[in-house]
Design a protein around this motif. Structure first.
Motif, mmCIF file in Angstrom:
data_model
loop_
_atom_site.group_PDB
_atom_site.id
_atom_site.type_symbol
_atom_site.label_atom_id
_atom_site.label_comp_id
_atom_site.label_asym_id
_atom_site.label_seq_id
_atom_site.Cartn_x
_atom_site.Cartn_y
_atom_site.Cartn_z
ATOM 1 N N VAL A 132 -18.716 -3.481 -0.351
ATOM 2 C CA VAL A 132 -19.669 -4.593 -0.402
ATOM 3 C C VAL A 132 -19.880 -5.173 0.997
ATOM 4 C CG1 VAL A 132 -20.032 -6.951 -1.231
ATOM 5 C CG2 VAL A 132 -19.244 -5.180 -2.817
ATOM 6 N N ALA A 133 -18.793 -5.389 1.732
ATOM 7 C CA ALA A 133 -18.895 -5.962 3.079
ATOM 8 C C ALA A 133 -19.738 -5.077 3.984
ATOM 9 C CB ALA A 133 -17.504 -6.151 3.672
ATOM 10 N N ARG A 134 -19.562 -3.781 3.883
ATOM 11 C CA ARG A 134 -20.349 -2.864 4.712
ATOM 12 C C ARG A 134 -21.817 -2.846 4.300
ATOM 13 N NH1 ARG A 134 -15.894 2.096 5.458
ATOM 14 N NH2 ARG A 134 -14.852 1.120 7.252
ATOM 15 N N ALA A 135 -22.080 -2.960 3.011
ATOM 16 C CA ALA A 135 -23.468 -2.996 2.544
ATOM 17 C C ALA A 135 -24.170 -4.270 2.998
ATOM 18 C CB ALA A 135 -23.509 -2.886 1.019
ATOM 19 N N VAL A 136 -23.471 -5.382 2.965
ATOM 20 C CA VAL A 136 -24.057 -6.676 3.323
ATOM 21 C C VAL A 136 -24.330 -6.774 4.818
ATOM 22 C CG1 VAL A 136 -23.578 -9.159 3.459
ATOM 23 C CG2 VAL A 136 -23.095 -7.915 1.355
ATOM 24 N N THR A 137 -23.361 -6.339 5.622
ATOM 25 C CA THR A 137 -23.450 -6.542 7.069
ATOM 26 C C THR A 137 -24.130 -5.398 7.815
ATOM 27 O OG1 THR A 137 -21.293 -5.509 7.470
ATOM 28 C CG2 THR A 137 -21.315 -7.891 7.010
ATOM 29 N N GLY A 138 -24.137 -4.215 7.232
ATOM 30 C CA GLY A 138 -24.636 -3.058 7.952
ATOM 31 C C GLY A 138 -23.667 -2.546 8.989
ATOM 32 N N ALA A 139 -22.519 -3.188 9.096
ATOM 33 C CA ALA A 139 -21.470 -2.783 10.032
ATOM 34 C C ALA A 139 -20.391 -2.012 9.283
ATOM 35 C CB ALA A 139 -20.871 -4.010 10.722
ATOM 36 N N ARG A 140 -19.489 -1.357 10.044
ATOM 37 C CA ARG A 140 -18.433 -0.568 9.410
ATOM 38 C C ARG A 140 -17.029 -1.052 9.765
ATOM 39 N NH1 ARG A 140 -19.544 3.362 6.558
ATOM 40 N NH2 ARG A 140 -17.469 4.284 6.758
ATOM 41 N N GLY A 141 -16.886 -1.827 10.811
ATOM 42 C CA GLY A 141 -15.572 -2.195 11.316
ATOM 43 C C GLY A 141 -14.805 -3.144 10.412
ATOM 44 N N ILE A 142 -13.510 -2.863 10.259
ATOM 45 C CA ILE A 142 -12.616 -3.693 9.454
ATOM 46 C C ILE A 142 -11.432 -4.103 10.336
ATOM 47 C CG2 ILE A 142 -11.179 -3.833 7.380
ATOM 48 C CD1 ILE A 142 -14.132 -3.443 6.751
ATOM 49 N N ILE A 143 -11.074 -5.371 10.305
ATOM 50 C CA ILE A 143 -9.919 -5.884 11.044
ATOM 51 C C ILE A 143 -8.815 -6.214 10.053
ATOM 52 C CG2 ILE A 143 -9.065 -7.666 12.620
ATOM 53 C CD1 ILE A 143 -12.014 -8.079 13.488
ATOM 54 N N VAL A 144 -7.631 -5.675 10.287
ATOM 55 C CA VAL A 144 -6.459 -5.931 9.445
ATOM 56 C C VAL A 144 -5.285 -6.250 10.366
ATOM 57 C CG1 VAL A 144 -7.241 -4.432 7.558
ATOM 58 C CG2 VAL A 144 -5.854 -3.468 9.411
ATOM 59 N N THR A 145 -4.118 -6.495 9.784
ATOM 60 C CA THR A 145 -2.926 -6.715 10.595
ATOM 61 C C THR A 145 -2.086 -5.444 10.678
ATOM 62 O OG1 THR A 145 -1.962 -7.732 8.618
ATOM 63 C CG2 THR A 145 -2.745 -9.214 10.359
ATOM 64 N N GLU A 146 -1.171 -5.414 11.632
ATOM 65 C CA GLU A 146 -0.495 -4.176 12.022
ATOM 66 C C GLU A 146 0.319 -3.500 10.927
ATOM 67 O OE1 GLU A 146 0.170 -4.562 16.836
ATOM 68 O OE2 GLU A 146 1.748 -5.273 15.485
ATOM 69 N N THR A 147 0.869 -4.283 10.003
ATOM 70 C CA THR A 147 1.676 -3.678 8.944
ATOM 71 C C THR A 147 1.089 -4.003 7.580
ATOM 72 O OG1 THR A 147 3.530 -4.185 10.410
ATOM 73 C CG2 THR A 147 4.090 -3.195 8.335
ATOM 74 N N ALA A 148 -0.216 -4.180 7.532
ATOM 75 C CA ALA A 148 -0.888 -4.537 6.285
ATOM 76 C C ALA A 148 -0.836 -3.397 5.288
ATOM 77 C CB ALA A 148 -2.336 -4.916 6.562
ATOM 78 N N TYR A 149 -0.840 -3.771 4.019
ATOM 79 C CA TYR A 149 -1.006 -2.812 2.932
ATOM 80 C C TYR A 149 -2.004 -3.411 1.946
ATOM 81 C CZ TYR A 149 -0.267 0.210 -1.055
ATOM 82 O OH TYR A 149 -0.470 1.081 -2.092
ATOM 83 N N HIS A 150 -3.110 -2.697 1.715
ATOM 84 C CA HIS A 150 -4.148 -3.212 0.830
ATOM 85 C C HIS A 150 -4.475 -2.280 -0.328
ATOM 86 C CE1 HIS A 150 -4.967 -6.718 3.311
ATOM 87 N NE2 HIS A 150 -4.991 -5.937 4.366
ATOM 88 N N GLY A 151 -3.741 -1.161 -0.466
ATOM 89 C CA GLY A 151 -3.977 -0.299 -1.604
ATOM 90 C C GLY A 151 -3.925 1.170 -1.250
ATOM 91 N N ASN A 152 -4.292 2.026 -2.240
ATOM 92 C CA ASN A 152 -4.059 3.450 -2.061
ATOM 93 C C ASN A 152 -5.256 4.349 -2.346
ATOM 94 O OD1 ASN A 152 -4.190 3.467 -4.873
ATOM 95 N ND2 ASN A 152 -1.978 3.563 -5.141
ATOM 96 N N THR A 153 -6.478 3.806 -2.444
ATOM 97 C CA THR A 153 -7.629 4.703 -2.463
ATOM 98 C C THR A 153 -7.810 5.259 -1.050
ATOM 99 O OG1 THR A 153 -9.301 3.059 -1.860
ATOM 100 C CG2 THR A 153 -8.733 3.231 -4.202
ATOM 101 N N ALA A 154 -8.628 6.293 -0.912
ATOM 102 C CA ALA A 154 -8.838 6.883 0.411
ATOM 103 C C ALA A 154 -9.368 5.854 1.390
ATOM 104 C CB ALA A 154 -9.805 8.076 0.308
#
Length: 435
Positions: A132-154
């Motif tokens: 959704v974020a990529r569709a809304v913004t037209g951008a692709r970049g994602i910022i996370v933290t160094e040891t983040a875990y957000h799930g297991n899809t590709a």
């Protein structure tokens, strides 16, 4: 120097000498099997904050935030049993309890998040949020933290640095240090904003732009960073001012766990564009979701349809609604604040007299305890942490690890924890640390 550890390697059983039920599990799941402890435990039942092993041993659960209102809570059990005996189907039909749940959930979310898409897991929710974020913004970049875990899809694994055993993050993802004093000194708020802005500039240089800042607002996999409350707001404002979205991953801190607020982002005064939810929602029944602005969801759906066969089924809705009712009627958010403060005080007292504890921090019933070497260097000590975890297991306490080096005890019991149970944990941890 301690090495960075992958999240699923922390206190994982190595498979050596497996027999019986353990060998059977390894044979079935193969390399994807994840069992904890030097001697894995076979569980048979659970109630409240306690779990029962096949050998009759009871364990106080300080690890598992999935049964957030308590294992086998009778109100959740009854709601699920009643609904599955009545009707369970997908969201192509109108079923009252699904919208009852959505209305109750939205009543606890910011008003601008009018649309909720229910899924089966937090991984699916975060996957959809990034799309959704990529569709809304037209951008692709994602910022996370160094040891983040957000799930297991590709897609989400690419934004989960702690899940990667080899290789590096794709060019579309930048990881910044977790919001602690070690990286940002005394002004965590300004430091975290500066790191976020630097990441945005690098994403622009790579031609990616910034689609979203994706954060777990308690930074659980990074080692639990909660304070000072409000430190996240400046970084979020920088992203939103530049046209990016803020995705608040509430799978870990949401549903009253921090005590001060129902949501982790609320402690920081954030106005997120997307909120993702998961584990605690159904108290063990698979239910998760993504809340978004209607125009943002519409922008995504113009290009891509979305349907989830099991997401939002009536039984999941019944579980979710029962969880919300239990949190309210049993005042579990207040309990998290009160018992959490008692627990935090006890841990800080233990830290003051133990050279093996480098730091204690957290909010409500989500606390991190950094364990270190006993020398003047006081470096993170993951091997000692595993020793303490297994000593607690022998004392009948279940707990896990987190942090970049796997040297942080992750204190995360069910919200129904009593002060007496907290004291029992403190006694056992004292014995484990001081032995």
């Amino acid at each position: 120097m301690s090495k960075v550890r992958q999240i699923l390697d922390m206190n994982a059983f190595d498979g050596a000498g497996a027999t019986g039920a353990v060998a059977r599990r390894l044979g079935n799941l193969g390399a994807a099997s994840v069992l904890f402890y030097r001697e894995p435990i076979e569980m048979v039942s659970a109630s409240g904050a306690w779990m029962m092993a096949k050998d009759g041993r009871r364990y106080l659960d300080f690890y598992n935030n999935v049964p957030s209102v308590g294992h086998s809570h009778p109100k959740v059990v009854e709601a699920v049993s009643r609904q599955i005996a009545t009707l369970n189907t997908n969201t192509r039909y109108v079923v009252g309890i699904v919208d009852d749940y959505l209305d109750a959930l939205k009543a606890r979310l910011p008003d601008h998040l009018e649309n909720v898409v229910l899924t089966c897991s937090g991984s699916e929710a975060n996957d959809l949020a990034i799309r959704v974020a990529r569709a809304v913004t037209g951008a692709r970049g994602i910022i996370v933290t160094e040891t983040a875990y957000h799930g297991n899809t590709a897609l989400v694994t690419e934004a989960s640095p702690s899940a990667l055993k080899r290789g590096r993050l794709p060019d579309s993802v930048i990881a910044i240090p977790a919001p602690g004093h070690a990286s940002y000194g005394e002004d965590i708020s300004a430091g975290f904003r500066a790191a976020t802005e630097a990441a945005m500039a690098e994403l622009a240089r790579r031609g990616m732009g910034t689609a979203a800042l994706l954060v777990d607002s308690i930074f659980s996999s990074d080692g639990i960073f909660a304070d000072p409350a409000g430190f996240l707001a400046p970084a979020a404002e920088a992203v939103q001012s530049a046209g990016g979205l803020v995705i608040s991953d509430e799978v870990q801190p949401g549903f009253g766990r921090t005590g001060e607020a129902f949501w982790g982002f609320a402690r920081h005064g954030l106005c997120p564009d997307i909120v993702t939810m998961g584990k605690p929602m159904g108290n063990g029944f698979p239910v998760a979701g993504m809340a978004a602005r209607p125009d943002h969801l519409a922008a995504f759906c113009r290009e891509t349809g979305y349907f989830n066969t099991f997401g939002g089924n009536p039984v999941a809705a019944a579980a979710g609604l029962a969880v919300l009712e239990v949190i309210e009627t049993e005042a579990l958010q207040a309990n998290a604040a009160q018992v959490g403060a008692h627990l935090l005080s006890g841990l800080k007292a233990l830290s003051a007299r133990s050279p093996r504890i480098a730091d204690v921090r957290g909010a409500g019933l989500f606390i991190g305890v950094d364990l270190c070497t006993a020398d003047a260097e006081a470096a993170p000590d993951p091997e000692y942490t595993v020793t303490v975890i297994n000593a607690l297991r022998e004392a009948g306490i279940l707990i896990g690890a987190a942090g970049r080096f796997g040297a942080t005890l992750k204190v995360r019991p069910p919200l129904c924890l009593t002060a007496g149970e907290a004291d029992g944990f403190l006694r056992s941890l004292t014995d484990a640390i001081e032995d």
